[in-house]
Every structure is written in structure tokens, then in C-alpha cells.
Design an enzyme around this catalytic site. Structure first.
Site, PDB file in Angstrom:
ATOM      1  N   ARG A 150      -4.552   0.514  -7.729  1.00 28.67           N
ATOM      2  CA  ARG A 150      -3.299   1.347  -6.923  1.00 28.67           C
ATOM      3  C   ARG A 150      -2.579   2.333  -7.871  1.00 28.67           C
ATOM      4  NH1 ARG A 150      -1.755  -1.931  -2.470  1.00 28.67           N
ATOM      5  NH2 ARG A 150      -2.200  -4.408  -2.567  1.00 28.67           N
ATOM      6  N   ASP A 157       0.369   3.348   4.077  1.00 27.37           N
ATOM      7  CA  ASP A 157      -0.638   4.041   3.354  1.00 27.37           C
ATOM      8  C   ASP A 157      -1.845   4.906   4.259  1.00 27.37           C
ATOM      9  OD1 ASP A 157      -1.723   1.506   4.011  1.00 27.37           O
ATOM     10  OD2 ASP A 157      -2.408   0.861   2.052  1.00 27.37           O
ATOM     11  N   PHE A 179     -14.253   3.534   2.339  1.00 24.16           N
ATOM     12  CA  PHE A 179     -13.203   3.005   1.885  1.00 24.16           C
ATOM     13  C   PHE A 179     -12.571   3.671   0.642  1.00 24.16           C
ATOM     14  CE2 PHE A 179     -11.405  -0.632  -0.457  1.00 24.16           C
ATOM     15  CZ  PHE A 179     -10.445  -1.250   0.476  1.00 24.16           C
ATOM     16  N   ASP A 200      -5.685  -0.220  -2.455  1.00 24.96           N
ATOM     17  CA  ASP A 200      -6.208  -0.912  -3.349  1.00 24.96           C
ATOM     18  C   ASP A 200      -7.672  -1.532  -2.806  1.00 24.96           C
ATOM     19  OD1 ASP A 200      -4.922  -2.769  -1.189  1.00 24.96           O
ATOM     20  OD2 ASP A 200      -5.750  -4.398  -2.438  1.00 24.96           O
ATOM     21  N   GLY A 244       0.846  -1.167  -0.033  1.00 24.26           N
ATOM     22  CA  GLY A 244      -0.037  -0.162   0.150  1.00 24.26           C
ATOM     23  C   GLY A 244       0.694   1.429  -0.137  1.00 24.26           C
ATOM     24  N   LYS A 286      -7.817   7.810   9.441  1.00 30.14           N
ATOM     25  CA  LYS A 286      -9.423   7.711   9.324  1.00 30.14           C
ATOM     26  C   LYS A 286      -9.590   7.655  11.069  1.00 30.14           C
ATOM     27  CE  LYS A 286     -10.442   4.460   5.793  1.00 30.14           C
ATOM     28  NZ  LYS A 286     -11.400   3.121   5.387  1.00 30.14           N
ATOM     29  N   ASP A 339      -6.225   3.162  10.005  1.00 28.17           N
ATOM     30  CA  ASP A 339      -7.539   2.853   9.988  1.00 28.17           C
ATOM     31  C   ASP A 339      -7.905   2.457  11.562  1.00 28.17           C
ATOM     32  OD1 ASP A 339     -10.182   2.225   9.476  1.00 28.17           O
ATOM     33  OD2 ASP A 339      -9.863   0.534   8.169  1.00 28.17           O
TER      34      ASP A 339
HETATM   35  P1  IMP Z   1      -5.840  -0.931  10.238  1.00 27.02           P
HETATM   36  O1  IMP Z   1      -5.053  -2.148  10.616  1.00 27.02           O
HETATM   37  O2  IMP Z   1      -7.173  -1.300  10.443  1.00 27.02           O
HETATM   38  O3  IMP Z   1      -5.452   0.377  10.688  1.00 27.02           O
HETATM   39  O4  IMP Z   1      -5.610  -0.949   8.630  1.00 27.02           O
HETATM   40  C1  IMP Z   1      -4.581  -0.626   7.837  1.00 27.02           C
HETATM   41  C2  IMP Z   1      -4.240  -1.177   6.676  1.00 27.02           C
HETATM   42  O5  IMP Z   1      -5.745  -1.658   6.202  1.00 27.02           O
HETATM   43  C3  IMP Z   1      -3.868  -0.356   5.495  1.00 27.02           C
HETATM   44  O6  IMP Z   1      -2.288  -0.469   5.408  1.00 27.02           O
HETATM   45  C4  IMP Z   1      -4.438  -0.865   4.314  1.00 27.02           C
HETATM   46  O7  IMP Z   1      -3.829  -1.707   3.642  1.00 27.02           O
HETATM   47  C5  IMP Z   1      -6.043  -1.316   4.687  1.00 27.02           C
HETATM   48  N1  IMP Z   1      -7.106  -0.157   4.562  1.00 27.02           N
HETATM   49  C6  IMP Z   1      -7.643   0.509   5.635  1.00 27.02           C
HETATM   50  N2  IMP Z   1      -8.528   1.223   5.192  1.00 27.02           N
HETATM   51  C7  IMP Z   1      -8.486   0.879   3.819  1.00 27.02           C
HETATM   52  C8  IMP Z   1      -9.074   1.682   2.800  1.00 27.02           C
HETATM   53  O8  IMP Z   1      -9.940   2.730   2.978  1.00 27.02           O
HETATM   54  N3  IMP Z   1      -8.844   1.511   1.493  1.00 27.02           N
HETATM   55  C9  IMP Z   1      -7.670   0.582   1.328  1.00 27.02           C
HETATM   56  N4  IMP Z   1      -7.107  -0.067   2.265  1.00 27.02           N
HETATM   57  C10 IMP Z   1      -7.401   0.221   3.434  1.00 27.02           C
HETATM   58 MG    MG Z   2      -4.680  -3.062   0.931  1.00 28.02          MG
END
Ligand code: IMP
Ligand code: MG
Length: 195
Positions: free
Chosen positions: A172, A107, A159, A166, A51, A138, A110
Site C-alpha cells: 500500500r 481506490d 492486478f 494492496d 484501499g 478497469k 473493477d
Molecule cells: P470490485 O468490487 O470488483 O469493483 O472491486 C473493488 C475492490 O476490489 C477495490 O476497492 C479493491 O480493494 C479491490 N481490487 C480490485 N482490483 C484490484 C487491483 O487490481 N489491485 C488491488 N485491489 C483491487
Molecule cells: Mg484490497
């Protein structure tokens, strides 16, 4: 529905949230912020792939201090728009991190689970400092108490794809960041997703 052809990628977006010019301008400022923060130090950048590949490539060219680049693969999404497993780390980092000033580039922040897992893993290598930089934040979705040290843009709970992000490994290469049309969520043929 067959996978989208490259020419129709932008048409698959319901809305462009951040365009290429805004990304470019923000990265210049972010590069300056990071260069000032690490003045007189050498930086070790660890990019969370896939990402962060595009973000990292553009951002490091805006950083004006010496740096070394490594990458770490993390996977949890498995072709979905929500995580399917706990983050799995594939560490092929060969640089010595003990005593290094490490900056993780990802990237998007979340839930915070991915970055927390990466931080915990890298902290065990005893760096002199460990900071984080994310293109997108986010904030409202966090379930790990984590704040990135450097943030490109704060975005709402949607999203998003493009500029490295992606859906099932696609989109991407979009130069902007946008929200995908609901009808574009489909069961694609790719088997494995990497963050
Ligand atoms: P987390 O572990 O929930 O913080 O998510 C982080 C990872 O989830 C990022 O590195 C992304 O690969 C993926 N991700 C989270 N939200 C999105 C989104 O809106 N679009 C694409 N990938 C996302
Ligand atoms: Mg991803």
C-alpha cells in the site's frame, strides 16, 4: 518466501503503470473538477478504507470547498487477487447523511460490486446527492452497470498495487501504481483483507 522488505517493494513490480508525479498532477485536476462541481455546497466525503486511505488523504487537500470526512470499511478479497466473498460493509459513519452531498471515494472500480453495494447502502440514508470518485477504473471488467462520476486513471485489466492498493495488505505504501511480478503472489500470514 518471506514477505518483501520495504526496500525491495519497487523491485517486486513487473511494471510501473503510473508514477508519483503523474498521480500528483492528476489529483490537482481532479480536486479542481470536484471543487467546481460542488461550488457553494458543503461536501461529505466517505472514503472506502483501507484501499482509498492514501488517495483520499491527498485528494481532499486538493478540494477547495468545505468538506467533512468519514470512512466505511469494505472487505471481500481475503488475501487474494480476486474477490472471495460478496462485499461486506462495516459502517461506523456517525455523520448525518440525510440531505448531505455525499461523495464516495474508492481506490479502484473493477467489477463494480463493491461500489454498487456501498452506493445502495448510503442511498438508504437519503442524501441530497450521491456521487462516486475512483482513482482507477478497469472498465473492461465491469459486471455491474456502473460509471464513476470522477475518475483518476483508466487502466487495463491487470492486478495492480501501490498508492493504497494492496496484495494481501502489502504494497500500500508504494508511491506509484504498478503491476506485481507473478512470483510475488504468495500465501502471506495476514488473515483478513480490507478493500
Ligand atoms: P470490485 O468490487 O470488483 O469493483 O472491486 C473493488 C475492490 O476490489 C477495490 O476497492 C479493491 O480493494 C479491490 N481490487 C480490485 N482490483 C484490484 C487491483 O487490481 N489491485 C488491488 N485491489 C483491487
Ligand atoms: Mg484490497
Amino acid at each position: 518466501m518471506p514477505p518483501a522488505k520495504n526496500s525491495s517493494l519497487v523491485a517486486d513490480l513487473e511494471k510501473v503503470l503510473i508514477d508519483a508525479t503523474e498521480i500528483d498532477q492528476r489529483l490537482q485536476a481532479l480536486g479542481q473538477e470536484i471543487s467546481e462541481c460542488y461550488q457553494d455546497k458543503e461536501l461529505t466525503v466517505i472514503s472506502v478504507i483501507n484501499g482509498a486511505i492514501i488517495f483520499t488523504a491527498d485528494l481532499i487537500r486538493q478540494i477547495k470547498i468545505p468538506l467533512m470526512l468519514e470512512s466505511l470499511r469494505v472487505s471481500s478479497y481475503q488475501n487474494s487477487c480476486a474477490p472471495q466473498t460478496a462485499p461486506a460493509l462495516f459502517d461506523a459513519v456517525t455523520l448525518e447523511l440525510k440531505g448531505a452531498h455525499v461523495l464516495i471515494i474508492d481506490d479502484i472500480l473493477d467489477s463494480g460490486r463493491t461500489l454498487s453495494a456501498v452506493m445502495q447502502h448510503l442511498q438508504s440514508k437519503q442524501p441530497a446527492s450521491l456521487k462516486t470518485c475512483v482513482l482507477l477504473d478497469k472498465m473492461c471488467r465491469r459486471d455491474c452497470p456502473l460509471t464513476a462520476d470522477f475518475v483518476g486513471f483508466k487502466i487495463p485489466d491487470a492486478f495492480v498495487v501501490g498508492y493504497g492498493l494492496d496484495y494481501a495488505q502489502r504494497y500500500r505504501q508504494l508511491p506509484c501504481i504498478g503491476i506485481l511480478k507473478p512470483e510475488c503472489y504468495q500465501a502471506p500470514s495476514a488473515k483478513q483483507d480490507s478493500n
